[in-house]
Structure formats: structure tokens, C-alpha cells
Design a protein around this motif. Structure first.
Motif, PDB file in Angstrom:
ATOM      1  N   UNK A 197      -2.279  -2.438   9.691  1.00  0.00           N
ATOM      2  CA  UNK A 197      -0.746  -3.202   9.843  1.00  0.00           C
ATOM      3  C   UNK A 197      -0.559  -3.515   8.128  1.00  0.00           C
ATOM      4  N   UNK A 198       0.553  -2.962   7.632  1.00  0.00           N
ATOM      5  CA  UNK A 198       1.103  -2.967   6.191  1.00  0.00           C
ATOM      6  C   UNK A 198       2.096  -3.846   6.186  1.00  0.00           C
ATOM      7  N   UNK A 199       2.449  -4.214   4.989  1.00  0.00           N
ATOM      8  CA  UNK A 199       3.741  -5.356   4.989  1.00  0.00           C
ATOM      9  C   UNK A 199       4.670  -4.584   3.836  1.00  0.00           C
ATOM     10  N   UNK A 200       5.889  -4.596   4.042  1.00  0.00           N
ATOM     11  CA  UNK A 200       6.651  -3.928   2.887  1.00  0.00           C
ATOM     12  C   UNK A 200       7.139  -5.265   2.016  1.00  0.00           C
ATOM     13  N   UNK A 201       6.592  -6.383   2.110  1.00  0.00           N
ATOM     14  CA  UNK A 201       7.288  -7.322   1.212  1.00  0.00           C
ATOM     15  C   UNK A 201       8.552  -7.704   1.818  1.00  0.00           C
ATOM     16  N   UNK A 202       9.230  -8.768   1.059  1.00  0.00           N
ATOM     17  CA  UNK A 202      10.728  -9.165   1.536  1.00  0.00           C
ATOM     18  C   UNK A 202      11.467  -8.183   0.874  1.00  0.00           C
ATOM     19  N   UNK A 203      11.171  -7.572  -0.320  1.00  0.00           N
ATOM     20  CA  UNK A 203      11.981  -6.602  -1.038  1.00  0.00           C
ATOM     21  C   UNK A 203      11.352  -5.539  -1.199  1.00  0.00           C
ATOM     22  N   UNK A 204      11.648  -4.494  -0.378  1.00  0.00           N
ATOM     23  CA  UNK A 204      10.620  -3.220  -0.353  1.00  0.00           C
ATOM     24  C   UNK A 204      10.409  -2.639  -1.763  1.00  0.00           C
ATOM     25  N   UNK A 205      11.880  -2.573  -2.320  1.00  0.00           N
ATOM     26  CA  UNK A 205      11.776  -1.968  -3.591  1.00  0.00           C
ATOM     27  C   UNK A 205      10.911  -2.923  -4.956  1.00  0.00           C
ATOM     28  N   UNK A 206       9.597  -2.661  -5.084  1.00  0.00           N
ATOM     29  CA  UNK A 206       9.081  -3.154  -6.034  1.00  0.00           C
ATOM     30  C   UNK A 206       7.912  -4.165  -5.428  1.00  0.00           C
ATOM     31  N   UNK A 207       8.226  -4.394  -4.091  1.00  0.00           N
ATOM     32  CA  UNK A 207       7.061  -5.338  -3.387  1.00  0.00           C
ATOM     33  C   UNK A 207       6.049  -4.729  -2.495  1.00  0.00           C
ATOM     34  N   UNK A 208       6.340  -3.645  -2.109  1.00  0.00           N
ATOM     35  CA  UNK A 208       5.514  -2.553  -1.190  1.00  0.00           C
ATOM     36  C   UNK A 208       4.088  -2.181  -2.174  1.00  0.00           C
ATOM     37  N   UNK A 209       3.160  -2.130  -1.524  1.00  0.00           N
ATOM     38  CA  UNK A 209       1.953  -1.724  -2.424  1.00  0.00           C
ATOM     39  C   UNK A 209       1.709  -0.227  -2.297  1.00  0.00           C
ATOM     40  N   UNK A 210       1.140   0.381  -3.177  1.00  0.00           N
ATOM     41  CA  UNK A 210       0.787   1.788  -3.263  1.00  0.00           C
ATOM     42  C   UNK A 210      -0.162   1.922  -1.944  1.00  0.00           C
ATOM     43  N   UNK A 211      -1.028   0.953  -1.658  1.00  0.00           N
ATOM     44  CA  UNK A 211      -1.928   1.386  -0.270  1.00  0.00           C
ATOM     45  C   UNK A 211      -1.133   1.082   0.770  1.00  0.00           C
ATOM     46  N   UNK A 212      -0.157   0.480   1.032  1.00  0.00           N
ATOM     47  CA  UNK A 212       0.669   0.359   2.199  1.00  0.00           C
ATOM     48  C   UNK A 212       1.244   1.704   2.411  1.00  0.00           C
ATOM     49  N   UNK A 213       1.918   2.292   1.115  1.00  0.00           N
ATOM     50  CA  UNK A 213       2.710   3.663   1.127  1.00  0.00           C
ATOM     51  C   UNK A 213       1.674   4.571   1.469  1.00  0.00           C
ATOM     52  N   UNK A 214       0.392   4.619   1.130  1.00  0.00           N
ATOM     53  CA  UNK A 214      -0.365   5.738   1.413  1.00  0.00           C
ATOM     54  C   UNK A 214      -0.806   5.737   2.792  1.00  0.00           C
ATOM     55  N   UNK A 215      -0.948   4.613   3.500  1.00  0.00           N
ATOM     56  CA  UNK A 215      -1.185   4.452   4.825  1.00  0.00           C
ATOM     57  C   UNK A 215      -0.074   4.850   5.643  1.00  0.00           C
ATOM     58  N   UNK A 216       1.272   4.549   5.275  1.00  0.00           N
ATOM     59  CA  UNK A 216       2.586   4.936   6.060  1.00  0.00           C
ATOM     60  C   UNK A 216       2.536   6.411   5.920  1.00  0.00           C
ATOM     61  N   UNK A 217       2.254   7.072   4.805  1.00  0.00           N
ATOM     62  CA  UNK A 217       2.353   8.585   5.084  1.00  0.00           C
ATOM     63  C   UNK A 217       1.254   9.143   5.739  1.00  0.00           C
ATOM     64  N   UNK A 218       0.063   8.335   5.744  1.00  0.00           N
ATOM     65  CA  UNK A 218      -1.196   9.122   6.418  1.00  0.00           C
ATOM     66  C   UNK A 218      -1.053   9.030   7.978  1.00  0.00           C
ATOM     67  N   UNK A 219      -0.355   7.924   8.414  1.00  0.00           N
ATOM     68  CA  UNK A 219      -0.366   7.623   9.892  1.00  0.00           C
ATOM     69  C   UNK A 219       0.196   8.696  10.728  1.00  0.00           C
ATOM     70  N   UNK A 220      -0.312   8.817  11.974  1.00  0.00           N
ATOM     71  CA  UNK A 220       0.368   9.707  12.864  1.00  0.00           C
ATOM     72  C   UNK A 220       1.606   9.144  13.470  1.00  0.00           C
ATOM     73  N   UNK A 221       1.609   7.639  13.630  1.00  0.00           N
ATOM     74  CA  UNK A 221       2.693   7.091  14.148  1.00  0.00           C
ATOM     75  C   UNK A 221       3.078   5.647  13.367  1.00  0.00           C
ATOM     76  N   UNK A 222       4.036   5.361  12.889  1.00  0.00           N
ATOM     77  CA  UNK A 222       4.312   4.184  12.164  1.00  0.00           C
ATOM     78  C   UNK A 222       5.399   3.305  12.840  1.00  0.00           C
ATOM     79  N   UNK A 223       4.819   2.149  13.542  1.00  0.00           N
ATOM     80  CA  UNK A 223       5.701   1.118  14.259  1.00  0.00           C
ATOM     81  C   UNK A 223       6.444   0.308  13.240  1.00  0.00           C
ATOM     82  N   UNK A 224       7.543   0.232  13.271  1.00  0.00           N
ATOM     83  CA  UNK A 224       8.379  -0.866  12.313  1.00  0.00           C
ATOM     84  C   UNK A 224       8.850  -2.131  12.734  1.00  0.00           C
ATOM     85  N   UNK A 225       8.428  -3.233  12.154  1.00  0.00           N
ATOM     86  CA  UNK A 225       8.965  -4.564  12.513  1.00  0.00           C
ATOM     87  C   UNK A 225       9.796  -5.060  11.344  1.00  0.00           C
ATOM     88  N   UNK A 226      10.926  -4.208  10.987  1.00  0.00           N
ATOM     89  CA  UNK A 226      11.983  -4.694  10.012  1.00  0.00           C
ATOM     90  C   UNK A 226      13.389  -4.856  10.407  1.00  0.00           C
TER      91      UNK A 226
END
Ligand code: SAM
Length: 259
Positions: free
Chosen positions: A6-35
Motif C-alpha cells: 500500500x502506497x500513498x500519493x500524499x495530498x498533493x501528488x506533484x511533489x509529495x509522492x515518493x520515488x519508492x511509491x512510484x517504483x511500486x506503482x510501476x512494478x505492480x500487476x494491478x494498482x487499486x486507487x483510492x483517490x
């Protein structure tokens, strides 16, 4: 083998999402969003084209929220069981006021799958920055507004109080057309037992977009019933009186200082 992250995008994705979260979103077979922010939604879809599924489809007018959350966790688990690297990307911090995330992680671990929540920037982190509040100064009590009411939480008036989800206080059903907030007068009565009704709190909304400023509205506690709230509103109440130091403890600390 399936796993859940489970990763967070921060409140303001531009600037607040981490590189680790981005890497997992890219790597995942399926990404479920709650945004709900369309910019965040679009950003995630670009990071994982074809692999994104929104969990918001489980929200239905007048459906109890706990049923929605169980169904969301159930859908996520279907993917984990199929052997997919499954990611939940929620706004803010994925483990803060996030029942479906905790429920999915609990079920995954119970069934023997690895599951992890990564830290991220929550609305409260933004509040500390925008309102210039340091919780070290007077301490900070932080509650869901409904939980605060239902459980009669003990509040120290010399400490800060943060009430989350004030825009849905006392509302068990999701309502697409807004919440009537019939329990708001009871909330004000409860606050009146802690602080004077003229004491000023702040309704706060962190900006979701680059370049936008925060919404900060000062409001006397006694006037809360006349306010408009959104589902993103958080109420911050500063202390209304100084703390009372324990003289014995103060004397012992002073003796260590050689005073
Ligand atoms: N996971 C989110 C986080 O880490 O901030 C919290 C989700 S919780 C279901 C929704 C509540 O978070 C809202 O009712 C409000 O209290 C707070 N919230 C969400 N967005 C906010 C914003 N932009 N500014 C201030 N508070 C916000």
C-alpha cells in the motif's frame, strides 16, 4: 506469488509522492486507487498503463461505509490470491484513516501473503506545515470526529485537538449529495465542556494542486453549526489554557540542572 503493497500519493501528488511509491506503482500487476483528485488519478494511470482499477466504484449512495470497505478489501484480495503483485495507491498516507487498506493488509497476512504499508504525507502532516503547529509544543490529540463523540474521548484543553472527517461527523452512510450533519450541535456541546465557546478553531483544507494555497478558516467553536464543511475539512483547535506543570517533577529536573 501474490503480495500486497500500500502506497500513498500524499495530498498533493506533484511533489509529495515518493520515488519508492512510484517504483511500486510501476512494478505492480494491478494498482487499486483510492483517490478522488483527477490529477493524481491520471498520473497513476500513466505510471501503470492498463493496470489501474479504481476502488471508488464500490461507493453507492446511502450504503454503509463499513460494507463498502469490506468489499474493497475483498476485491484487492482476489488479485493477491491470483498471484499478482498488487498495489493500493491511496491519497495521503495509506495507513492513516484508511480502513480498507488496513483490512486488506490484515486479510493478506492472515492468508500468508506478504503485505506492507509504506509511509506517506497525510493531511495532518500538511496541517502541521500550513498552520505552523509543532506537536512538541503542547502535545496533540487527534481523533475521527465521530469517534470523539461516540467514545467521549478525554481531552486536555492545554493540548491541541485535531478532528478528522468533521464533514461527515455522525454519518454512517455514504451520501453522494452531501451530509446533513444532524449531530453537529452535539459535537459543539461536547467541545463546550472542554473550551469556551468563543475559543477559535481552524477549518483546514490542504491544497491538492501545485501553486494553490491552503484553505484556513478561523471559526469560534460556538459558530461551528453555521459553517460549511467539505469531505476534505479537518478541524484544528489550539489549546485554550496553559498546561499545569507538576511541581515535584519540575523540582527534580531543575535539580539535575543544578538549580
Ligand atoms: N489517508 C488520508 C490522509 O493520510 O490524510 C486521510 C483519509 S480520511 C478517509 C479523510 C479525512 O482526511 C477528511 O475527512 C479530512 O479530515 C482529512 N483530509 C483529507 N484531505 C484533506 C485535505 N486536503 N486537507 C485537510 N484534511 C484533509
Amino acid at each position: 506469488r501474490g503480495r500486497l503493497i500500500a502506497v500513498g500519493t500524499g495530498i498533493r501528488i506533484v511533489g509529495q509522492i515518493t520515488t519508492e511509491a512510484i517504483a511500486w506503482i510501476r512494478r505492480a500487476d494491478r494498482v487499486f486507487t483510492l483517490i478522488s483528485d483527477p490529477v493524481a488519478d491520471e498520473t497513476i494511470r500513466r505510471l501503470n498503463p492498463g493496470g489501474v482499477e479504481s476502488l471508488s466504484t464500490f461507493y453507492e449512495d446511502r450504503k454503509p461505509r463499513e460494507i463498502t470497505y469490506r468489499q474493497m478489501a475483498g476485491r484487492v484480495m482476489e488479485c493477491v490470491r491470483e498471484g499478482s503483485i498488487t498495489c493500493i495507491a491511496s491519497y495521503g498516507h495509506p495507513g492513516v484513516f484508511a480502513d480498507p487498506v488496513h483490512e486488506a493488509v490484515r486479510r493478506a497476512r492472515e492468508e500468508g501473503f506478504p503485505a506492507q504499508i509504506l509511509p506517506a504525507i497525510s493531511a495532518e502532516d500538511c496541517l502541521f506545515a500550513d498552520l505552523g503547529v509543532d506537536p512538541a509544543r503542547s502535545g496533540c490529540q487527534s481523533y475521527d470526529a465521530t469517534d470523539f463523540l461516540v467514545h467521549g474521548r478525554m481531552i486536555d484543553p492545554s493540548s491541541c485537538l485535531i478532528l478528522w472527517q468533521i464533514g461527515a461527523v455522525g454519518e454512517p452512510l455514504f451520501r453522494a449529495d452531501g451530509y446533513p450533519l444532524s449531530l453537529l450541535p452535539i459535537l459543539v456541546d461536547r467541545l463546550a465542556r472542554i473550551h469556551p465557546l468563543g475559543h477559535v478553531g481552524y477549518l483546514y483544507e490542504a491544497p491538492a494542486h501545485l501553486g494553490a494555497g491552503p484553505m484556513i478558516r478561523a471559526v469560534a467553536l460556538g459558530s461551528l453549526t453555521g459553517e460549511r464543511f467539505s469531505t476534505s475539512s479537518t478541524l484544528y483547535i489550539p489549546p485554550s489554557r496553559p498546561p499545569r506543570p507538576d511541581p515535584d517533577v519540575v523540582a527534580r529536573i531543575n535539580s539535575m540542572r543544578g538549580q
